[in-house]
Design a protein around this motif. Structure first.
Motif, mmCIF file in Angstrom:
data_model
loop_
_atom_site.group_PDB
_atom_site.id
_atom_site.type_symbol
_atom_site.label_atom_id
_atom_site.label_comp_id
_atom_site.label_asym_id
_atom_site.label_seq_id
_atom_site.Cartn_x
_atom_site.Cartn_y
_atom_site.Cartn_z
ATOM 1 N N MET A 84 0.825 -1.201 0.000
ATOM 2 C CA MET A 84 0.000 0.000 0.000
ATOM 3 C C MET A 84 0.865 1.260 0.000
ATOM 4 S SD MET A 84 -3.049 0.845 -0.210
ATOM 5 C CE MET A 84 -4.373 1.834 0.268
ATOM 6 N N ARG A 85 1.956 1.226 0.754
ATOM 7 C CA ARG A 85 2.826 2.400 0.814
ATOM 8 C C ARG A 85 3.427 2.705 -0.561
ATOM 9 N NH1 ARG A 85 8.372 3.509 3.193
ATOM 10 N NH2 ARG A 85 8.344 5.771 3.247
ATOM 11 N N LYS A 86 3.782 1.647 -1.311
ATOM 12 C CA LYS A 86 4.334 1.848 -2.652
ATOM 13 C C LYS A 86 3.310 2.513 -3.565
ATOM 14 C CE LYS A 86 7.927 -1.646 -3.043
ATOM 15 N NZ LYS A 86 8.424 -2.788 -3.832
ATOM 16 N N GLN A 87 2.056 2.095 -3.494
ATOM 17 C CA GLN A 87 1.024 2.693 -4.339
ATOM 18 C C GLN A 87 0.858 4.174 -4.016
ATOM 19 O OE1 GLN A 87 -2.339 0.193 -3.560
ATOM 20 N NE2 GLN A 87 -1.777 -1.274 -5.152
ATOM 21 N N HIS A 88 0.858 4.498 -2.732
ATOM 22 C CA HIS A 88 0.743 5.898 -2.321
ATOM 23 C C HIS A 88 1.940 6.705 -2.828
ATOM 24 C CE1 HIS A 88 -0.058 9.424 0.087
ATOM 25 N NE2 HIS A 88 1.193 9.353 0.519
ATOM 26 N N LEU A 89 3.134 6.155 -2.667
ATOM 27 C CA LEU A 89 4.343 6.840 -3.161
ATOM 28 C C LEU A 89 4.286 7.042 -4.673
ATOM 29 C CD1 LEU A 89 7.240 5.220 -1.105
ATOM 30 C CD2 LEU A 89 6.801 7.671 -1.354
ATOM 31 N N ARG A 90 3.856 6.034 -5.391
ATOM 32 C CA ARG A 90 3.757 6.160 -6.846
ATOM 33 C C ARG A 90 2.804 7.293 -7.228
ATOM 34 N NH1 ARG A 90 3.916 0.281 -6.793
ATOM 35 N NH2 ARG A 90 5.897 -0.355 -7.735
ATOM 36 N N ARG A 91 1.648 7.331 -6.599
ATOM 37 C CA ARG A 91 0.687 8.407 -6.903
ATOM 38 C C ARG A 91 1.291 9.772 -6.618
ATOM 39 N NH1 ARG A 91 -3.164 4.838 -4.822
ATOM 40 N NH2 ARG A 91 -3.047 5.802 -2.776
ATOM 41 N N HIS A 92 1.906 9.908 -5.460
ATOM 42 C CA HIS A 92 2.490 11.188 -5.059
ATOM 43 C C HIS A 92 3.618 11.611 -6.009
ATOM 44 C CE1 HIS A 92 4.226 14.351 -2.625
ATOM 45 N NE2 HIS A 92 5.399 13.727 -2.706
ATOM 46 N N LEU A 93 4.529 10.680 -6.308
ATOM 47 C CA LEU A 93 5.671 11.032 -7.153
ATOM 48 C C LEU A 93 5.260 11.275 -8.609
ATOM 49 C CD1 LEU A 93 8.264 8.593 -5.583
ATOM 50 C CD2 LEU A 93 8.246 11.104 -5.415
ATOM 51 N N ARG A 94 4.277 10.566 -9.084
ATOM 52 C CA ARG A 94 3.770 10.845 -10.442
ATOM 53 C C ARG A 94 3.123 12.225 -10.503
ATOM 54 N NH1 ARG A 94 1.625 4.835 -11.162
ATOM 55 N NH2 ARG A 94 3.251 4.048 -12.545
ATOM 56 N N ARG A 95 2.418 12.580 -9.449
ATOM 57 C CA ARG A 95 1.791 13.915 -9.388
ATOM 58 C C ARG A 95 2.876 14.988 -9.418
ATOM 59 N NH1 ARG A 95 -0.950 14.227 -4.252
ATOM 60 N NH2 ARG A 95 -1.226 12.145 -4.889
ATOM 61 N N GLN A 96 3.948 14.792 -8.647
ATOM 62 C CA GLN A 96 5.063 15.741 -8.632
ATOM 63 C C GLN A 96 5.650 15.901 -10.031
ATOM 64 O OE1 GLN A 96 4.427 17.126 -5.534
ATOM 65 N NE2 GLN A 96 6.633 17.446 -5.587
ATOM 66 N N ARG A 97 5.793 14.797 -10.725
ATOM 67 C CA ARG A 97 6.356 14.800 -12.078
ATOM 68 C C ARG A 97 5.443 15.557 -13.045
ATOM 69 N NH1 ARG A 97 7.806 8.842 -14.019
ATOM 70 N NH2 ARG A 97 5.582 8.751 -14.389
ATOM 71 N N ARG A 98 4.144 15.335 -12.925
ATOM 72 C CA ARG A 98 3.185 16.004 -13.819
ATOM 73 C C ARG A 98 3.118 17.506 -13.568
ATOM 74 N NH1 ARG A 98 0.028 11.423 -12.612
ATOM 75 N NH2 ARG A 98 -1.145 12.654 -11.125
ATOM 76 N N LEU A 99 3.461 17.941 -12.368
ATOM 77 C CA LEU A 99 3.410 19.368 -12.052
ATOM 78 C C LEU A 99 4.508 20.180 -12.739
ATOM 79 C CD1 LEU A 99 2.527 19.281 -8.234
ATOM 80 C CD2 LEU A 99 1.056 19.985 -10.149
ATOM 81 N N LEU A 100 5.516 19.516 -13.246
ATOM 82 C CA LEU A 100 6.573 20.221 -13.963
ATOM 83 C C LEU A 100 6.029 20.757 -15.281
ATOM 84 C CD1 LEU A 100 9.480 17.677 -13.418
ATOM 85 C CD2 LEU A 100 9.213 19.903 -12.309
ATOM 86 N N SER A 101 6.412 21.965 -15.620
ATOM 87 C CA SER A 101 5.959 22.552 -16.877
ATOM 88 C C SER A 101 6.685 21.890 -18.048
ATOM 89 C CB SER A 101 6.250 24.055 -16.888
ATOM 90 O OG SER A 101 7.650 24.278 -17.001
ATOM 91 N N PRO A 102 6.142 22.006 -19.249
ATOM 92 C CA PRO A 102 6.841 21.459 -20.419
ATOM 93 C C PRO A 102 8.261 22.026 -20.550
ATOM 94 C CG PRO A 102 4.587 21.958 -21.007
ATOM 95 C CD PRO A 102 4.812 22.499 -19.619
ATOM 96 N N ARG A 103 8.434 23.284 -20.249
ATOM 97 C CA ARG A 103 9.778 23.892 -20.316
ATOM 98 C C ARG A 103 10.711 23.250 -19.292
ATOM 99 N NH1 ARG A 103 12.800 27.843 -17.965
ATOM 100 N NH2 ARG A 103 14.152 29.035 -19.349
ATOM 101 N N GLN A 104 10.240 23.058 -18.068
ATOM 102 C CA GLN A 104 11.057 22.413 -17.038
ATOM 103 C C GLN A 104 11.435 20.995 -17.459
ATOM 104 O OE1 GLN A 104 8.145 23.148 -13.906
ATOM 105 N NE2 GLN A 104 9.756 24.156 -12.703
ATOM 106 N N ARG A 105 10.511 20.281 -18.076
ATOM 107 C CA ARG A 105 10.788 18.921 -18.536
ATOM 108 C C ARG A 105 11.856 18.906 -19.630
ATOM 109 N NH1 ARG A 105 4.624 16.729 -19.092
ATOM 110 N NH2 ARG A 105 4.038 17.114 -16.934
ATOM 111 N N ARG A 106 11.732 19.835 -20.592
ATOM 112 C CA ARG A 106 12.727 19.908 -21.678
ATOM 113 C C ARG A 106 14.117 20.223 -21.129
ATOM 114 N NH1 ARG A 106 8.613 22.655 -24.153
ATOM 115 N NH2 ARG A 106 9.603 24.656 -23.752
ATOM 116 N N LEU A 107 14.200 21.192 -20.219
ATOM 117 C CA LEU A 107 15.496 21.553 -19.624
ATOM 118 C C LEU A 107 16.084 20.388 -18.844
ATOM 119 C CD1 LEU A 107 14.840 25.206 -18.388
ATOM 120 C CD2 LEU A 107 16.415 24.475 -20.200
ATOM 121 N N ALA A 108 15.254 19.693 -18.102
ATOM 122 C CA ALA A 108 15.724 18.549 -17.312
ATOM 123 C C ALA A 108 16.268 17.462 -18.236
ATOM 124 C CB ALA A 108 14.581 17.996 -16.452
ATOM 125 N N ALA A 109 15.559 17.171 -19.318
ATOM 126 C CA ALA A 109 16.019 16.139 -20.256
ATOM 127 C C ALA A 109 17.336 16.552 -20.899
ATOM 128 C CB ALA A 109 14.957 15.884 -21.322
#
Length: 188
Positions: A1-26
């Motif tokens: 259960m803890r892994k599922q919660h972590l996955r949801r939280h970390l995916r949400r964090q990832r989605r909050l990045l703007s397209p520009r932030q994602r391009r720069l990070a890559a």
């Protein structure tokens, strides 16, 4: 259960990045990866094809191919295994399992033990380089056969790093981690 919660939280964090932030990070991760001494000598590298908000591998793949490195990408199979198929300028991609792009043809392919490095996606990673994947177990199964395995390089946004992840007995840490902020190795 803890892994599922972590996955949801970390995916949400990832989605909050703007397209520009994602391009720069890559872009930052590509430059850092190409500078890794062990990877500079590699001839055959497995790289995931990004999906959704995952750290984009397009620039990395192009740079590796420009260096003359043979790039192989995963093709998930129904039995929970993956094939590693060559990605060339003529490879045609289609949306496969889970909506992830993959080569239409399963040839030419290579056994996992012939790859020197494997750039792997992740949802989260901790300070000991333990990887939290998407939950399908595809990458975990790669380590079922302990004969020569390629070095594992995790690719992540800095926001995906946490202090500690729950680990299972079969989990094995990454060999290295590249984030948009700084590289990490198990020794620090």
């Amino acid at each position: 259960m803890r892994k599922q919660h972590l996955r949801r939280h970390l995916r949400r964090q990832r989605r909050l990045l703007s397209p520009r932030q994602r391009r720069l990070a890559a872009r930052r991760c590509t430059v850092k990866t190409l500078a890794l001494p062990g990877l500079r000598r590699a001839r055959r590298v497995g790289v995931y094809l990004h999906h959704g908000a995952e750290l984009a591998t397009t620039a990395l793949i192009a740079a590796l191919r420009q260096r003359g490195v043979e790039v192989y990408v995963p093709v998930p199979r129904a039995e929970g295994r993956m094939l590693w198929v060559a990605l060339t300028s003529r490879t045609r991609l289609a949306h496969g399992r889970y909506g992830i792009r993959a080569p239409r043809q399963n040839k030419p392919r290579i056994p996992l033990n012939r790859l020197q490095w494997l750039v792997v996606p992740l949802v989260g990673v901790d300070t000991q380089l333990n990887r939290l994947g998407a939950g399908g177990g595809y990458y975990d199964r790669l380590r079922d056969n302990p004969q020569h395995l390629p070095r594992w390089l995790g690719w992540a946004y800095a926001q995906q790093c946490v202090d500690q992840l729950p680990c299972e007995p079969w989990d094995r840490p990454l060999d290295a981690l590249i984030t948009d902020r700084r590289p990490r190795w198990p020794t620090g």
